[in-house]
Design an enzyme around this catalytic site. Structure first.
Site, PDB file in Angstrom:
ATOM      1  N   ARG A  62       0.907  -6.359  12.777  1.00 37.55           N
ATOM      2  CA  ARG A  62       1.860  -5.353  12.321  1.00 37.55           C
ATOM      3  C   ARG A  62       2.785  -4.965  13.461  1.00 37.55           C
ATOM      4  O   ARG A  62       2.398  -5.019  14.620  1.00 37.55           O
ATOM      5  CB  ARG A  62       1.146  -4.055  11.948  1.00 37.55           C
ATOM      6  N   GLU A 119       4.372  -1.981  -2.002  1.00 39.57           N
ATOM      7  CA  GLU A 119       3.861  -1.081  -3.018  1.00 39.57           C
ATOM      8  C   GLU A 119       4.880   0.044  -3.149  1.00 39.57           C
ATOM      9  O   GLU A 119       5.253   0.653  -2.139  1.00 39.57           O
ATOM     10  CB  GLU A 119       2.501  -0.523  -2.577  1.00 39.57           C
ATOM     11  N   LYS A 159       3.600   4.499   5.430  1.00 35.28           N
ATOM     12  CA  LYS A 159       4.287   5.269   4.398  1.00 35.28           C
ATOM     13  C   LYS A 159       3.597   6.596   4.141  1.00 35.28           C
ATOM     14  O   LYS A 159       4.239   7.588   3.867  1.00 35.28           O
ATOM     15  CB  LYS A 159       4.349   4.448   3.096  1.00 35.28           C
TER      16      LYS A 159
HETATM   17  P1  ATP Z   1       2.098   1.357   4.835  1.00 39.94           P
HETATM   18  O1  ATP Z   1       0.877   1.445   5.682  1.00 39.94           O
HETATM   19  O2  ATP Z   1       3.328   1.812   5.510  1.00 39.94           O
HETATM   20  O3  ATP Z   1       1.929   1.932   3.477  1.00 39.94           O
HETATM   21  P2  ATP Z   1       1.604  -1.081   3.619  1.00 39.94           P
HETATM   22  O4  ATP Z   1       1.177  -2.344   4.241  1.00 39.94           O
HETATM   23  O5  ATP Z   1       0.607  -0.342   2.816  1.00 39.94           O
HETATM   24  O6  ATP Z   1       2.285  -0.193   4.686  1.00 39.94           O
HETATM   25  P3  ATP Z   1       3.133  -2.286   1.610  1.00 39.94           P
HETATM   26  O7  ATP Z   1       4.170  -1.701   0.734  1.00 39.94           O
HETATM   27  O8  ATP Z   1       1.876  -2.722   0.988  1.00 39.94           O
HETATM   28  O9  ATP Z   1       2.870  -1.247   2.721  1.00 39.94           O
HETATM   29  O10 ATP Z   1       3.737  -3.446   2.507  1.00 39.94           O
HETATM   30  C1  ATP Z   1       4.537  -4.489   2.021  1.00 39.94           C
HETATM   31  C2  ATP Z   1       4.489  -5.603   3.013  1.00 39.94           C
HETATM   32  O11 ATP Z   1       4.985  -5.177   4.263  1.00 39.94           O
HETATM   33  C3  ATP Z   1       3.074  -6.077   3.233  1.00 39.94           C
HETATM   34  O12 ATP Z   1       3.054  -7.485   3.215  1.00 39.94           O
HETATM   35  C4  ATP Z   1       2.718  -5.538   4.580  1.00 39.94           C
HETATM   36  O13 ATP Z   1       1.812  -6.371   5.227  1.00 39.94           O
HETATM   37  C5  ATP Z   1       4.072  -5.485   5.280  1.00 39.94           C
HETATM   38  N1  ATP Z   1       4.067  -4.443   6.298  1.00 39.94           N
HETATM   39  C6  ATP Z   1       3.834  -3.127   6.129  1.00 39.94           C
HETATM   40  N2  ATP Z   1       3.846  -2.471   7.295  1.00 39.94           N
HETATM   41  C7  ATP Z   1       4.132  -3.394   8.253  1.00 39.94           C
HETATM   42  C8  ATP Z   1       4.294  -3.344   9.672  1.00 39.94           C
HETATM   43  N3  ATP Z   1       4.165  -2.219  10.340  1.00 39.94           N
HETATM   44  N4  ATP Z   1       4.565  -4.490  10.314  1.00 39.94           N
HETATM   45  C9  ATP Z   1       4.707  -5.641   9.635  1.00 39.94           C
HETATM   46  N5  ATP Z   1       4.576  -5.760   8.315  1.00 39.94           N
HETATM   47  C10 ATP Z   1       4.284  -4.655   7.606  1.00 39.94           C
HETATM   48 MG    MG Z   2      -0.253  -1.113   1.119  1.00 40.86          MG
END
Ligand code: ATP
Ligand code: MG
Length: 574
Positions: free
Chosen positions: A271, A37, A281
């Site tokens: 994760r 995102e 983020k």
């Molecule tokens: P954040 O909590 O940092 O915003 P998010 O999952 O909301 O992370 P996205 O931009 O939606 O962020 O993530 C893109 C991809 O990266 C998704 O498939 C998510 O599952 C993966 N991802 C995000 N954080 C991690 C992590 N700590 N370990 C492994 N994969 C991750």
């Molecule tokens: Mg997300």
């Protein structure tokens, strides 16, 4: 990707992919996606997902008869939080990490029209309805983990009424928050995600890709599965928190199966979380906004841009992602694992140089004023291909203040009054006099003499154990060096984080700025981003923005595990 990198272990996801290829389930295709995102910069956790998704696609593409693809898809369903700046940074970071999406860059917003049409299909089938409860009422109807929800009074609206209201939502007739489109599933489901979840909400907000074209936006849960299906994704890999969303993912795809003709499989893995680090983020954005760090790419940040600025290499991060592996078990990975992957890579590739962080002037009384002698120094102790450089041997030099001691502890192998030490790549010197400030008593400089016969070998009659680094006083250049410690004082800041006062978790010593360091003259022209080993001190990276500055700025990338053992090993080879 270099051929020397390890091949990935066969984790449970790779096993599923292999089994699907064997059974021909997806007709010899493996299509994954990385779906960020664009609401912040990518962090080390995303690297795990990138390496997994792009990695699997690349491995499959390398198998004969198999098509392996990985799409980059911006999951841009929330225009309130998203920005073009983040899109650019994500593209830069994925490429930097060593992956290529070719021509397969997509946005969820590319599919807004189709998503809208599919929502009308759900309405026609009686699977979705427009609900006009207020946000507060919605919450009250939702129930809890132990108490079922209550059905909305609008759940029984006719298809015609729902279609009419949904079209008018799209046409902009209603203010934000007055209506939502919901799936009609089961308000009594033990899974909260199945209690008539929201599919569309009204948001009179400009979108970075679609401008003012839309005032209703699909939710992540509605859009994600459908985008996956429209792109022909075979394996939709995501993190464990989406496990409870999988029934909804499947429910939507099942309802629209005839329209889509494809049903991707969602598979969850744990994760990455890293000790002394937050990987979210939102929290990283809070750190930036609160001014705790200088920006998303501050070298203390676990963002890919921060790690890059700090001197991390893509290969080190890829190796790290491989070593932590893929499983369903959550764990807090030790920072030392990331650092050791980095050291391994830098040990091979970073040129050796000398720099003095806390300079103490030493006058070599046996060298004439104005004398400059070139001494050859190898750039790497093992790799002769990395060549050598010339050091300037002059009457005045700098050594590290802590490499001299008048009251040496036991085992101190460096310079002491009357003692001898070897200067790296140069001569053995002896400390003859300590010159002090008559008032404060502080040490101003040392007077030493050198033994010209000791350039290549130690004198047979003397045991010179210590080797210290140095630079010429007149030929070296002043530089600024920033040293870092972890940003947080607690190993699990994610768990104890409080929005109100997360700043209490910050390590007050996370950054130390040293402005009077001395570097070898040749380093003055080192390119931005280059990483060097400052002998005995660690690895240091030239700041990315420092081009043209009078004094170069270096970031301490990572320390040497055991500088003494290594140096003595090298010394034995000399
Ligand atoms: P954040 O909590 O940092 O915003 P998010 O999952 O909301 O992370 P996205 O931009 O939606 O962020 O993530 C893109 C991809 O990266 C998704 O498939 C998510 O599952 C993966 N991802 C995000 N954080 C991690 C992590 N700590 N370990 C492994 N994969 C991750
Ligand atoms: Mg997300």
């Amino acid at each position: 990707m270099s051929r020397t990198e390890e091949s990935p272990p066969v984790d449970f996801i790779r096993q599923i992919v292999a089994a699907d290829l064997l059974s021909g389930r997806h007709g010899g295709r493996v299509v994954t996606r990385f779906p960020p995102e664009p609401n912040g910069f990518l962090h080390i956790g995303h690297a795990k997902s990138i390496c997994l998704n792009f990695g699997i696609a690349a491995e499959c593409q390398g198998t004969s008869g198999v098509v392996g693809r990985c799409n980059l898809r911006f999951d841009d369903t929330n225009p309130l939080k998203e920005e073009e700046l983040y899109i650019q940074s994500i593209r830069t970071d994925v490429r930097w990490l060593g992956f290529d999406w070719g021509d397969r860059q997509f946005y969820a917003s590319d599919y807004f029209e189709r998503l809208y049409q599919l929502a009308e299909r759900l309405i026609e089938a009686g699977d979705a309805y427009v609900c006009s409860l207020s946000a507060e009422e919605l919450r009250a109807h939702r129930g809890t983990l132990t108490r079922p929800g209550r059905e909305s009074p609008f759940r029984g609206r006719s298809v015609a009424e729902n279609r009419d209201l949904f079209r008018r939502m799209r046409a902009g007739e209603f203010p934000d928050g007055t209506h939502i489109l919901r799936a009609r599933i089961d308000m009594a489901s033990p899974n909260m995600n199945m209690r008539d979840p929201t599919l569309y909400r009204i948001l009179h907000t400009r979108h970075h890709q679609t401008g003012d074209r839309w005032c209703i936006y699909p939710t992540y849960d509605y859009a994600h599965c459908l985008c996956d299906a429209m792109e022909g994704i075979t394996h939709s890999l995501c993190t464990l928190e989406f496990e409870d969303h999988r029934p909804l993912y499947d429910w939507i795809l099942d309802r629209l199966q005839t329209e889509l003709g494809c049903h991707p499989q969602q598979i969850e893995f744990s994760r990455l979380s890293l000790e002394y680090t937050v990987v979210s983020k939102r929290k990283l954005s809070d750190l930036v906004k609160a001014g705790v760090v200088e920006g998303w790419d501050d070298p203390r940040m676990p963002t890919l841009s921060g790690l890059r600025r700090r001197g991390y290499t893509p290969a080190a991060i890829r190796t790290f992602c491989q070593r932590i592996g893929i499983s369903k078990t959550p764990n807090n990975v030790e920072l030392s694992l990331l650092e050791s992957c980095l050291r391994e890579d830098l040990d091979q590739h970073a040129p050796r140089v000398m720099a003095v962080l806390d300079p103490l002037r030493v006058v070599i009384t046996t060298v004439a004023a104005g004398h400059v002698e070139g001494l050859t120094a190898a750039n790497h102790p093992q790799n002769v291909d990395m060549g050598s450089r010339t050091l300037s041997w002059t009457r005045e030099i700098f050594i590290e203040r802590e490499d001299f001691s008048e009251n040496p502890p036991k085992q101190f192998k460096r310079l002491v009054p009357g003692g001898e030490v070897r200067l790296r790549h140069a001569y053995v010197i002896r400390c003859d006099a300590v010159i002090r400030d008559p008032e404060s008593g502080a040490i101003l400089e040392l007077h030493c003499s050198h033994d010209p016969a000791t350039l290549q070998t130690n004198p047979p009659d003397r045991k010179v154990k210590g080797v210290i680094h140095w630079v010429s006083a007149s030929r070296s250049r002043v530089a600024e060096v920033r040293c870092y410690e972890s940003l947080f004082t607690t190993p699990n800041p994610d768990e104890v984080w409080q929005d109100a006062d997360f700043t209490t978790l910050i390590n007050p010593n996370s950054r130390t700025i040293l402005t009077d360091c001395r570097i070898e003259e040749g380093l003055q022209d080192a390119p931005s981003g280059a990483v060097f080993q400052f002998e005995r001190l660690g690895y240091f990276c030239v700041d990315a923005d420092g081009a043209g500055a009078a004094n170069r700025l270096f970031h301490r990338t990572v320390g040497l595990r055991d500088s003494w053992a290594r140096l003595q090993q090298e010394q034995r080879k000399v």
